[in-house]
Scaffold this motif. Structure first.
Motif, PDB file in Angstrom:
ATOM      1  N   GLY A  38       5.610  -6.736   9.780  1.00 16.11           N
ATOM      2  CA  GLY A  38       5.650  -7.646   8.646  1.00 16.11           C
ATOM      3  C   GLY A  38       6.518  -7.108   7.532  1.00 16.11           C
ATOM      4  O   GLY A  38       7.317  -6.191   7.718  1.00 16.11           O
ATOM      5  N   VAL A  39       6.346  -7.665   6.335  1.00 15.98           N
ATOM      6  CA  VAL A  39       7.203  -7.307   5.197  1.00 15.98           C
ATOM      7  C   VAL A  39       6.396  -6.893   3.975  1.00 15.98           C
ATOM      8  O   VAL A  39       6.961  -6.659   2.923  1.00 15.98           O
ATOM      9  N   GLY A  40       5.081  -6.787   4.096  1.00 15.87           N
ATOM     10  CA  GLY A  40       4.257  -6.458   2.938  1.00 15.87           C
ATOM     11  C   GLY A  40       4.281  -4.984   2.607  1.00 15.87           C
ATOM     12  O   GLY A  40       4.976  -4.188   3.256  1.00 15.87           O
ATOM     13  N   PRO A  41       3.531  -4.575   1.579  1.00 14.20           N
ATOM     14  CA  PRO A  41       3.422  -3.151   1.250  1.00 14.20           C
ATOM     15  C   PRO A  41       2.801  -2.396   2.421  1.00 14.20           C
ATOM     16  O   PRO A  41       2.081  -2.973   3.239  1.00 14.20           O
ATOM     17  N   ARG A  42       3.077  -1.096   2.484  1.00 15.84           N
ATOM     18  CA  ARG A  42       2.655  -0.308   3.637  1.00 15.84           C
ATOM     19  C   ARG A  42       1.679   0.781   3.205  1.00 15.84           C
ATOM     20  O   ARG A  42       1.908   1.482   2.214  1.00 15.84           O
ATOM     21  N   ALA A  43       0.589   0.926   3.982  1.00 15.73           N
ATOM     22  CA  ALA A  43      -0.406   1.960   3.708  1.00 15.73           C
ATOM     23  C   ALA A  43      -0.504   2.894   4.902  1.00 15.73           C
ATOM     24  O   ALA A  43      -0.598   2.449   6.044  1.00 15.73           O
ATOM     25  N   ALA A  82      -0.988  17.649  -3.264  1.00 14.61           N
ATOM     26  CA  ALA A  82       0.036  17.472  -4.284  1.00 14.61           C
ATOM     27  C   ALA A  82       1.364  17.047  -3.670  1.00 14.61           C
ATOM     28  O   ALA A  82       2.098  16.226  -4.245  1.00 14.61           O
ATOM     29  N   ALA A  83       1.670  17.577  -2.492  1.00 12.75           N
ATOM     30  CA  ALA A  83       2.913  17.191  -1.810  1.00 12.75           C
ATOM     31  C   ALA A  83       2.890  15.716  -1.437  1.00 12.75           C
ATOM     32  O   ALA A  83       3.902  15.014  -1.543  1.00 12.75           O
ATOM     33  N   ILE A  84       1.726  15.235  -0.992  1.00 18.81           N
ATOM     34  CA  ILE A  84       1.608  13.817  -0.643  1.00 18.81           C
ATOM     35  C   ILE A  84       1.730  12.966  -1.898  1.00 18.81           C
ATOM     36  O   ILE A  84       2.469  11.973  -1.942  1.00 18.81           O
ATOM     37  N   ALA A  85       0.997  13.363  -2.960  1.00 20.60           N
ATOM     38  CA  ALA A  85       0.981  12.577  -4.194  1.00 20.60           C
ATOM     39  C   ALA A  85       2.341  12.568  -4.882  1.00 20.60           C
ATOM     40  O   ALA A  85       2.632  11.652  -5.669  1.00 20.60           O
ATOM     41  N   ALA A  86       3.195  13.552  -4.589  1.00 19.12           N
ATOM     42  CA  ALA A  86       4.515  13.600  -5.226  1.00 19.12           C
ATOM     43  C   ALA A  86       5.413  12.465  -4.766  1.00 19.12           C
ATOM     44  O   ALA A  86       6.313  12.043  -5.497  1.00 19.12           O
ATOM     45  N   GLY A  87       5.173  11.957  -3.549  1.00 17.12           N
ATOM     46  CA  GLY A  87       6.055  10.924  -3.021  1.00 17.12           C
ATOM     47  C   GLY A  87       5.441   9.560  -2.843  1.00 17.12           C
ATOM     48  O   GLY A  87       6.155   8.572  -2.682  1.00 17.12           O
ATOM     49  N   SER A  88       4.092   9.483  -2.846  1.00 11.14           N
ATOM     50  CA  SER A  88       3.408   8.212  -2.605  1.00 11.14           C
ATOM     51  C   SER A  88       2.145   8.137  -3.463  1.00 11.14           C
ATOM     52  O   SER A  88       1.607   9.159  -3.900  1.00 11.14           O
ATOM     53  N   ARG A  89       1.685   6.921  -3.704  1.00 13.75           N
ATOM     54  CA  ARG A  89       0.393   6.728  -4.361  1.00 13.75           C
ATOM     55  C   ARG A  89      -0.661   7.275  -3.415  1.00 13.75           C
ATOM     56  O   ARG A  89      -0.719   6.910  -2.241  1.00 13.75           O
ATOM     57  N   LEU A  90      -1.537   8.152  -3.901  1.00 12.41           N
ATOM     58  CA  LEU A  90      -2.550   8.798  -3.068  1.00 12.41           C
ATOM     59  C   LEU A  90      -3.935   8.301  -3.454  1.00 12.41           C
ATOM     60  O   LEU A  90      -4.269   8.208  -4.647  1.00 12.41           O
ATOM     61  N   PRO A 111       5.414   5.470   2.507  1.00 11.26           N
ATOM     62  CA  PRO A 111       4.505   4.334   2.332  1.00 11.26           C
ATOM     63  C   PRO A 111       4.196   4.095   0.863  1.00 11.26           C
ATOM     64  O   PRO A 111       4.351   4.991   0.014  1.00 11.26           O
ATOM     65  N   ASP A 112       3.737   2.889   0.563  1.00  7.22           N
ATOM     66  CA  ASP A 112       3.354   2.567  -0.808  1.00  7.22           C
ATOM     67  C   ASP A 112       2.041   3.234  -1.200  1.00  7.22           C
ATOM     68  O   ASP A 112       1.793   3.489  -2.379  1.00  7.22           O
ATOM     69  N   LEU A 113       1.201   3.486  -0.206  1.00  5.92           N
ATOM     70  CA  LEU A 113      -0.116   4.065  -0.458  1.00  5.92           C
ATOM     71  C   LEU A 113      -0.494   4.960   0.709  1.00  5.92           C
ATOM     72  O   LEU A 113      -0.281   4.602   1.867  1.00  5.92           O
ATOM     73  N   VAL A 114      -1.058   6.134   0.399  1.00  7.20           N
ATOM     74  CA  VAL A 114      -1.622   7.025   1.410  1.00  7.20           C
ATOM     75  C   VAL A 114      -3.115   7.135   1.135  1.00  7.20           C
ATOM     76  O   VAL A 114      -3.519   7.492   0.011  1.00  7.20           O
ATOM     77  N   VAL A 115      -3.931   6.824   2.133  1.00  6.74           N
ATOM     78  CA  VAL A 115      -5.385   6.916   1.984  1.00  6.74           C
ATOM     79  C   VAL A 115      -5.903   7.993   2.925  1.00  6.74           C
ATOM     80  O   VAL A 115      -5.703   7.925   4.142  1.00  6.74           O
TER      81      VAL A 115
END
Length: 269
Positions: A153-158, A227-235, A207-211
């Motif tokens: 699809g084309v929506g935001p990616r998690a 911190a490495a994850i949060a530096a590039g994506s919303r965590l 991705p737009d969000l990492v959960v």
């Protein structure tokens, strides 16, 4: 109980349409406060879900309302079937529910309550390991079948993953399906994922969000990896996590409600 604006947000239906359905078909049955405000509950939300499903399936609005107003049967029969190892019965019940409700509706009305009750009975020592494993395996299989192609699809990616040592990914699957129904694409890494793997995947896929989900982190919180994850994506950290000095959204509670509470950037609405 909540006001009509919150009902609209939870069900993805406009306030004007909800009011029209209440006025024309009696679909909603609010209670009134002493001040005269209408308050709506979970049964109202369930009828809206059934109304939307009926219309999406080709029914005229009046027919969909008539079907939605019929009591939804057999939602409470799933748990006994699971605990009795009756896979055929459990799958028949799920077939019936998915034919009448949206995915989020089935999660909200049947699967989440069953999982909650299983968890409570497990904690009290009232069910066996075999019963818990059978129920989780059957439900996980059904839900993952719905997850095929959920990254298209084309929506935001998690990006969804369980923390190291976390073997129970079923709540994360529920959350992913609820997000998917709201237009998100899902990159699912599953249980017991090393955080360096999450970090490298997030760096590559953006991705737009990492959960990250954890019921009880067994090791000290790996601040550098987070911190490495949060530096590039919303965590977002779901479940039980210690306090960490990393910018992250905390997610706790009902998977369907959590998915409904996030906007397309992963921020609470």
């Amino acid at each position: 109980m909540y006001r009509i604006g919150e009902l609209a947000r939870r069900t993805g239906t406009s306030v004007d349409l909800l009011r029209a359905w209440e006025r024309r078909y009696g679909l909603l049955r609010p209670e009134r406060t002493d001040g005269g405000f209408r308050l709506y509950g979970e049964e109202d939300a369930a009828r809206v879900e059934r109304m939307r499903t009926g219309i999406a399936g080709g029914l005229a609005a009046a027919e969909a309302a008539q079907a939605a107003l019929r009591p939804l049967q057999r939602t409470d029969e799933l748990l006994p079937a699971l605990l009795a190892f009756d896979g055929e019965r459990a799958n028949d019940l799920l077939d019936n529910l998915f034919s009448r409700l949206t995915v989020s509706g089935v999660l909200r009305e049947s699967i989440q309550p069953a999982l909650r009750e299983i968890g409570e009975r497990w904690a009290r020592g009232e069910i066996s390991v075999a019963q818990e494993h059978f129920a989780a395996h059957l439900l996980r299989g059904r839900l993952l079948a719905l997850a095929a192609r959920w990254d298209q699809g084309v929506g935001p990616r998690a990006l969804l993953a369980c923390a190291p040592g976390e073997l129970h990914d079923l709540p994360l699957v529920l959350f992913g399906l609820a997000l998917r129904e709201r237009g998100w694409r899902i990159l699912f890494l599953g249980a017991d994922t090393p955080l360096e793997v999450v970090a490298s995947t997030a760096a590559a896929e953006r991705p737009d969000l990492v959960v990250l989900a954890s019921s009880s982190l067994r090791e000290p919180a790996p601040v550098a990896d987070l911190a490495a994850i949060a530096a590039g994506s919303r965590l977002a950290l779901a479940g039980q996590w210690p306090i960490v000095d990393v910018p992250a959204l905390r997610l706790e509670g009902d998977a369907v409600e959590l998915a409904a509470s996030l906007d397309a950037t992963g921020n609470p609405t």
